[in-house]
Design an enzyme around this catalytic site. Structure first.
Site, PDB file in Angstrom:
ATOM      1  N   ILE A 148       0.833  -1.213   0.000  1.00 33.42           N
ATOM      2  CA  ILE A 148       0.000   0.000   0.000  1.00 33.42           C
ATOM      3  C   ILE A 148       0.867   1.262   0.000  1.00 33.42           C
ATOM      4  CG2 ILE A 148      -1.995  -1.084   1.087  1.00 33.42           C
ATOM      5  CD1 ILE A 148      -1.159   0.338   3.732  1.00 33.42           C
ATOM      6  N   THR A 159      -7.953   0.053  15.883  1.00 33.73           N
ATOM      7  CA  THR A 159      -7.877  -0.768  17.094  1.00 33.73           C
ATOM      8  C   THR A 159      -8.223   0.029  18.360  1.00 33.73           C
ATOM      9  OG1 THR A 159      -6.248  -1.841  18.549  1.00 33.73           O
ATOM     10  CG2 THR A 159      -5.382  -0.258  17.018  1.00 33.73           C
ATOM     11  N   ASP A 160      -8.683  -0.685  19.374  1.00 31.87           N
ATOM     12  CA  ASP A 160      -8.953  -0.029  20.674  1.00 31.87           C
ATOM     13  C   ASP A 160      -7.660   0.503  21.308  1.00 31.87           C
ATOM     14  OD1 ASP A 160      -7.819  -2.499  21.392  1.00 31.87           O
ATOM     15  OD2 ASP A 160      -9.412  -3.053  22.792  1.00 31.87           O
ATOM     16  N   GLU A 161      -6.502  -0.014  20.836  1.00 29.69           N
ATOM     17  CA  GLU A 161      -5.240   0.365  21.493  1.00 29.69           C
ATOM     18  C   GLU A 161      -4.889   1.835  21.300  1.00 29.69           C
ATOM     19  OE1 GLU A 161      -2.119  -2.569  21.297  1.00 29.69           O
ATOM     20  OE2 GLU A 161      -3.555  -4.138  20.847  1.00 29.69           O
ATOM     21  N   TYR A 171       3.330   0.553  18.068  1.00 29.49           N
ATOM     22  CA  TYR A 171       2.216   0.059  17.238  1.00 29.49           C
ATOM     23  C   TYR A 171       0.998   0.952  17.379  1.00 29.49           C
ATOM     24  CZ  TYR A 171      -2.044  -2.623  16.233  1.00 29.49           C
ATOM     25  OH  TYR A 171      -3.302  -3.005  15.792  1.00 29.49           O
ATOM     26  N   SER A 186       1.322   4.366  15.878  1.00 30.98           N
ATOM     27  CA  SER A 186       1.212   4.402  14.410  1.00 30.98           C
ATOM     28  C   SER A 186      -0.248   4.279  13.981  1.00 30.98           C
ATOM     29  CB  SER A 186       2.078   3.305  13.765  1.00 30.98           C
ATOM     30  OG  SER A 186       1.527   2.021  14.011  1.00 30.98           O
ATOM     31  N   LYS A 187      -1.025   3.468  14.688  1.00 31.58           N
ATOM     32  CA  LYS A 187      -2.454   3.334  14.349  1.00 31.58           C
ATOM     33  C   LYS A 187      -3.191   4.636  14.678  1.00 31.58           C
ATOM     34  CE  LYS A 187      -4.319   0.046  13.054  1.00 31.58           C
ATOM     35  NZ  LYS A 187      -4.540  -0.460  11.663  1.00 31.58           N
ATOM     36  N   ASN A 228      -9.356  -6.935  20.991  1.00 32.25           N
ATOM     37  CA  ASN A 228      -8.506  -8.085  20.622  1.00 32.25           C
ATOM     38  C   ASN A 228      -9.314  -9.201  19.952  1.00 32.25           C
ATOM     39  OD1 ASN A 228      -6.865  -6.673  22.719  1.00 32.25           O
ATOM     40  ND2 ASN A 228      -5.487  -8.399  22.302  1.00 32.25           N
ATOM     41  N   ASP A 250       7.951  -8.429  32.250  1.00 38.05           N
ATOM     42  CA  ASP A 250       6.808  -7.762  31.633  1.00 38.05           C
ATOM     43  C   ASP A 250       7.200  -7.057  30.338  1.00 38.05           C
ATOM     44  OD1 ASP A 250       4.174  -7.114  31.439  1.00 38.05           O
ATOM     45  OD2 ASP A 250       4.090  -5.847  33.238  1.00 38.05           O
TER      46      ASP A 250
HETATM   47  P1  NAD Z   1      -1.960  -9.455  10.429  1.00 41.65           P
HETATM   48  O1  NAD Z   1      -0.618  -9.016  10.897  1.00 41.65           O
HETATM   49  O2  NAD Z   1      -2.404 -10.867  10.604  1.00 41.65           O
HETATM   50  O3  NAD Z   1      -2.105  -9.147   8.856  1.00 41.65           O
HETATM   51  C1  NAD Z   1      -1.641  -7.970   8.255  1.00 41.65           C
HETATM   52  C2  NAD Z   1      -1.631  -8.181   6.741  1.00 41.65           C
HETATM   53  O4  NAD Z   1      -1.201  -6.960   6.124  1.00 41.65           O
HETATM   54  C3  NAD Z   1      -0.666  -9.279   6.269  1.00 41.65           C
HETATM   55  O5  NAD Z   1      -1.290 -10.080   5.286  1.00 41.65           O
HETATM   56  C4  NAD Z   1       0.500  -8.497   5.669  1.00 41.65           C
HETATM   57  O6  NAD Z   1       1.163  -9.208   4.638  1.00 41.65           O
HETATM   58  C5  NAD Z   1      -0.232  -7.273   5.134  1.00 41.65           C
HETATM   59  N1  NAD Z   1       0.654  -6.099   4.974  1.00 41.65           N
HETATM   60  C6  NAD Z   1       1.584  -5.618   5.844  1.00 41.65           C
HETATM   61  N2  NAD Z   1       2.184  -4.537   5.332  1.00 41.65           N
HETATM   62  C7  NAD Z   1       1.615  -4.314   4.122  1.00 41.65           C
HETATM   63  C8  NAD Z   1       1.798  -3.330   3.103  1.00 41.65           C
HETATM   64  N3  NAD Z   1       2.708  -2.353   3.231  1.00 41.65           N
HETATM   65  N4  NAD Z   1       1.029  -3.393   1.995  1.00 41.65           N
HETATM   66  C9  NAD Z   1       0.114  -4.377   1.833  1.00 41.65           C
HETATM   67  N5  NAD Z   1      -0.089  -5.354   2.755  1.00 41.65           N
HETATM   68  C10 NAD Z   1       0.654  -5.316   3.874  1.00 41.65           C
HETATM   69  O7  NAD Z   1      -2.977  -8.447  11.106  1.00 41.65           O
HETATM   70  P2  NAD Z   1      -4.493  -8.665  11.557  1.00 41.65           P
HETATM   71  O8  NAD Z   1      -4.522  -9.184  12.947  1.00 41.65           O
HETATM   72  O9  NAD Z   1      -5.218  -9.399  10.487  1.00 41.65           O
HETATM   73  O10 NAD Z   1      -4.976  -7.142  11.619  1.00 41.65           O
HETATM   74  C11 NAD Z   1      -5.601  -6.534  10.495  1.00 41.65           C
HETATM   75  C12 NAD Z   1      -5.948  -5.100  10.856  1.00 41.65           C
HETATM   76  O11 NAD Z   1      -6.826  -5.080  11.991  1.00 41.65           O
HETATM   77  C13 NAD Z   1      -4.742  -4.246  11.263  1.00 41.65           C
HETATM   78  O12 NAD Z   1      -4.921  -2.961  10.733  1.00 41.65           O
HETATM   79  C14 NAD Z   1      -4.796  -4.217  12.780  1.00 41.65           C
HETATM   80  O13 NAD Z   1      -4.229  -3.026  13.272  1.00 41.65           O
HETATM   81  C15 NAD Z   1      -6.290  -4.256  13.009  1.00 41.65           C
HETATM   82  N6  NAD Z   1      -6.726  -4.839  14.295  1.00 41.65           N
HETATM   83  C16 NAD Z   1      -6.263  -6.053  14.696  1.00 41.65           C
HETATM   84  C17 NAD Z   1      -6.721  -6.612  15.884  1.00 41.65           C
HETATM   85  C18 NAD Z   1      -6.265  -7.976  16.354  1.00 41.65           C
HETATM   86  O14 NAD Z   1      -6.599  -8.376  17.471  1.00 41.65           O
HETATM   87  N7  NAD Z   1      -5.534  -8.745  15.562  1.00 41.65           N
HETATM   88  C19 NAD Z   1      -7.627  -5.899  16.683  1.00 41.65           C
HETATM   89  C20 NAD Z   1      -8.091  -4.647  16.234  1.00 41.65           C
HETATM   90  C21 NAD Z   1      -7.631  -4.139  15.033  1.00 41.65           C
HETATM   91  P1  TYD Z   2      -1.214  -9.748  22.109  1.00 43.76           P
HETATM   92  O1  TYD Z   2      -1.898 -10.978  21.591  1.00 43.76           O
HETATM   93  O2  TYD Z   2       0.171  -9.447  21.662  1.00 43.76           O
HETATM   94  O3  TYD Z   2      -2.200  -8.526  21.777  1.00 43.76           O
HETATM   95  P2  TYD Z   2      -2.121  -6.972  22.269  1.00 43.76           P
HETATM   96  O4  TYD Z   2      -0.802  -6.696  22.866  1.00 43.76           O
HETATM   97  O5  TYD Z   2      -2.316  -6.260  20.979  1.00 43.76           O
HETATM   98  O6  TYD Z   2      -3.264  -6.807  23.231  1.00 43.76           O
HETATM   99  O7  TYD Z   2      -1.220  -9.795  23.685  1.00 43.76           O
HETATM  100  C1  TYD Z   2      -2.425  -9.924  24.421  1.00 43.76           C
HETATM  101  C2  TYD Z   2      -2.060  -9.877  25.890  1.00 43.76           C
HETATM  102  O8  TYD Z   2      -1.288 -11.040  26.205  1.00 43.76           O
HETATM  103  C3  TYD Z   2      -1.199  -8.693  26.258  1.00 43.76           C
HETATM  104  O9  TYD Z   2      -1.588  -8.222  27.560  1.00 43.76           O
HETATM  105  C4  TYD Z   2       0.204  -9.240  26.316  1.00 43.76           C
HETATM  106  C5  TYD Z   2      -0.016 -10.688  26.755  1.00 43.76           C
HETATM  107  N1  TYD Z   2       0.982 -11.661  26.255  1.00 43.76           N
HETATM  108  C6  TYD Z   2       1.677 -12.483  27.143  1.00 43.76           C
HETATM  109  O10 TYD Z   2       1.461 -12.427  28.371  1.00 43.76           O
HETATM  110  N2  TYD Z   2       2.589 -13.355  26.642  1.00 43.76           N
HETATM  111  C7  TYD Z   2       2.870 -13.442  25.298  1.00 43.76           C
HETATM  112  O11 TYD Z   2       3.742 -14.253  24.908  1.00 43.76           O
HETATM  113  C8  TYD Z   2       2.143 -12.602  24.396  1.00 43.76           C
HETATM  114  C9  TYD Z   2       2.394 -12.661  22.921  1.00 43.76           C
HETATM  115  C10 TYD Z   2       1.200 -11.722  24.916  1.00 43.76           C
END
Ligand code: NAD
Ligand code: TYD
Length: 337
Positions: A61, A126-128, A151, A154-155, A180, A273
C-alpha cells in the site's frame, strides 16, 4: 456490474476471514492487495482462491502508482484497509515498518481515494489507540487518543490522518476500532494461538508480568460482520467501536486453554513484563449497537473451544507459518525457555 472492493492486507488473519466471509455471502468483486510480509499467508485464502469474484495482487500500500493502477484496472469503487504491521512486541523491537505501512501506507490510500474520487474508504483500527484503562470504565468513540506503544501510536496517527482528510477534503472515509481478536488462522505470535501451540507441544507458556492485564476479546467472525455492517450503513466521517463484551485477564485465558487441552498449569512461565504494557482495554459498543444494529454473537466459551480445535485439526498450516523468520523472532523475544 458488481461493486469492486479493494481489500488491503487480505492475506492476514482478519482480512482473510473478511474475504472468505464476504465471498460466501455477497455478490461483490474483491481485489486483495497484500505485501505478503511474515504475517501474510495465501494459504488462508485457499478455499476461495478460484472464486471468479476474487483477484490477488502482490504489492504494498506504500506504492501509490500500484494502488492507483489496481483501482483503475479493476474499477474499484471503495477500499477496506486491513494492511498493517500489527504486533506490539515487534513494534517495540523496531518501530520503522509500523510507521512505513500503518501511517505512510494509509496516507497513500487516502490520496488515491481523493484522486480517483472513490466512494468510500473503511479504515480498520484498534482499541489500542485509546491507551490504557484503570480498573473501571470503558473506551467510547470520544475518549481522547493516548497510545502507549509504537504500534498503537502508528495506528493513532493513521486514524488522525483519516479524520483530517474527512475534515479537510471531505474524503469519504469511516473508521472502525476493534478490541482483541481471536479465531482460526491467527499467526502464533499473538497470545491465544501462541499459548495453544506451545501447550500442544508441552512447551512453556510465557506470560508477561503477573498475567493480570485485561483484554476485551472478540471472535474474528464477529469483527468481520461488524466491518461489513459499517461498510454498508456507517456514516461518513464517523468512528465505530467494536468489541466482544468479554473482558478476561491473560492468566484466565491461559488457564482455560490448558484446562481444555488437559495440560498442567505447571507449563505456565511468568516472564519479564512487556515494556509499557497497557493494563486494561474495554470497549463501549453502544454506538454501533444502537445506530447500526450490530452486536457480537459468538460467546467466548464456544469460540475458544472451536479455535483450539481448529489449531489441532490444522498442524500443516501451523508448521508452515512457523518459518525460519518466525523462529528467529521467537528466540529474540523469549530466549531459551
Ligand atoms: P496481520 O498481521 O495478521 O495481517 C496484516 C496483513 O497486512 C498481512 O497479510 C501483511 O502481509 C499485510 N501487509 C503488511 N504490510 C503491508 C503493506 N505495506 N502493503 C500491503 N499489505 C501489507 O494483522 P491482523 O490481525 O489481520 O490485523 C488486520 C488489521 O486489523 C490491522 O490494521 C490491525 O491493526 C487491526 N486490528 C487487529 C486486531 C487484532 O486483534 N488482531 C484488533 C483490532 C484491530
Ligand atoms: P497480544 O496478543 O500481543 O495482543 P495486544 O498486545 O495487541 O493486546 O497480547 C495480548 C495480551 O497477552 C497482552 O496483555 C500481552 C499478553 N501476552 C503475554 O502475556 N505473553 C505473550 O507471549 C504474548 C504474545 C502476549
Amino acid at each position: 456490474m458488481n461493486e469492486s472492493i479493494l481489500v488491503t492486507g487480505g492475506a492476514g488473519f482478519i482480512g482473510s476471514c473478511f474475504i472468505r466471509h464476504i465471498l460466501s455471502n455477497e455478490d461483490v468483486n474483491i481485489v486483495n492487495l497484500d505485501a505478503l510480509t511474515y504475517a501474510g499467508n495465501l494459504e488462508n485464502l485457499k478455499s476461495i482462491e478460484k472464486n471468479p469474484n476474487y483477484t490477488f495482487v502482490h504489492g504494498s500500500i506504500q506504492n501509490a502508482e500500484l494502488v492507483k493502477s489496481v483501482c483503475e484496472k479493476h474499477n474499484v469503487t471503495s477500499i477496506i484497509n486491513f494492511a498493517a504491521e500489527s504486533h506490539v512486541d515487534r513494534s517495540i523491537m523496531n518501530a520503522h515498518p509500523f510507521i512505513d505501512t500503518n501511517v505512510l501506507g494509509t496516507l497513500i490510500l487516502l490520496e488515491v481515494v481523493n484522486e480517483l474520487k472513490l466512494k468510500l474508504m473503511l479504515h480498520v483500527s484498534t482499541d489500542e489507540v485509546y491507551g490504557s484503562l484503570g480498573e473501571t470504565g470503558k473506551f467510547t468513540e470520544s475518549t481522547p487518543l493516548s497510545p502507549n506503544s509504537p504500534y498503537s501510536a502508528s495506528k493513532a496517527a493513521a486514524d488522525q490522518l483519516v479524520l483530517a482528510f474527512v475534515h479537510t477534503y471531505n474524503t469519504p472515509a469511516v473508521i472502525t476500532r476493534c478490541s482483541n481478536n481471536y479465531g482460526p488462522y491467527q499467526f502464533p505470535e499473538k497470545l491465544i494461538p501462541l499459548m495453544i501451540l506451545n501447550a500442544l507441544e508441552d512447551r512453556p507458556l510465557p506470560v508477561y508480568g503477573d498475567g493480570m492485564n485485561v483484554r476485551d476479546w472478540i471472535h474474528v467472525q464477529d469483527h468481520c460482520e461488524a466491518i461489513w455492517t459499517v461498510y454498508k450503513t456507517g456514516e461518513q466521517g464517523q468512528v465505530y467501536n467494536i468489541g466482544g463484551n468479554c473482558e478476561l485477564t491473560n492468566i484466565e485465558i491461559v488457564k482455560s486453554i490448558l484446562k481444555q487441552l488437559n495440560k498442567s498449569e505447571s507449563l505456565i512461565k511468568f516472564i519479564k513484563d512487556r515494556p509499557g504494557h497497557d493494563l486494561r482495554y474495554a470497549m463501549d459498543i453502544e454506538k454501533i449497537k444502537i445506530k447500526l444494529g450490530w452486536s457480537p454473537k459468538i460467546n467466548f466459551e464456544q469460540g475458544i473451544k472451536d479455535t483450539i480445535q481448529w489449531y489441532i485439526n490444522n498442524p500443516q498450516w501451523c508448521n508452515n507459518v512457523r518459518t525460519g523468520a518466525y523462529r528467529d523472532y521467537y528466540k529474540k523475544q523469549y530466549g531459551e525457555m
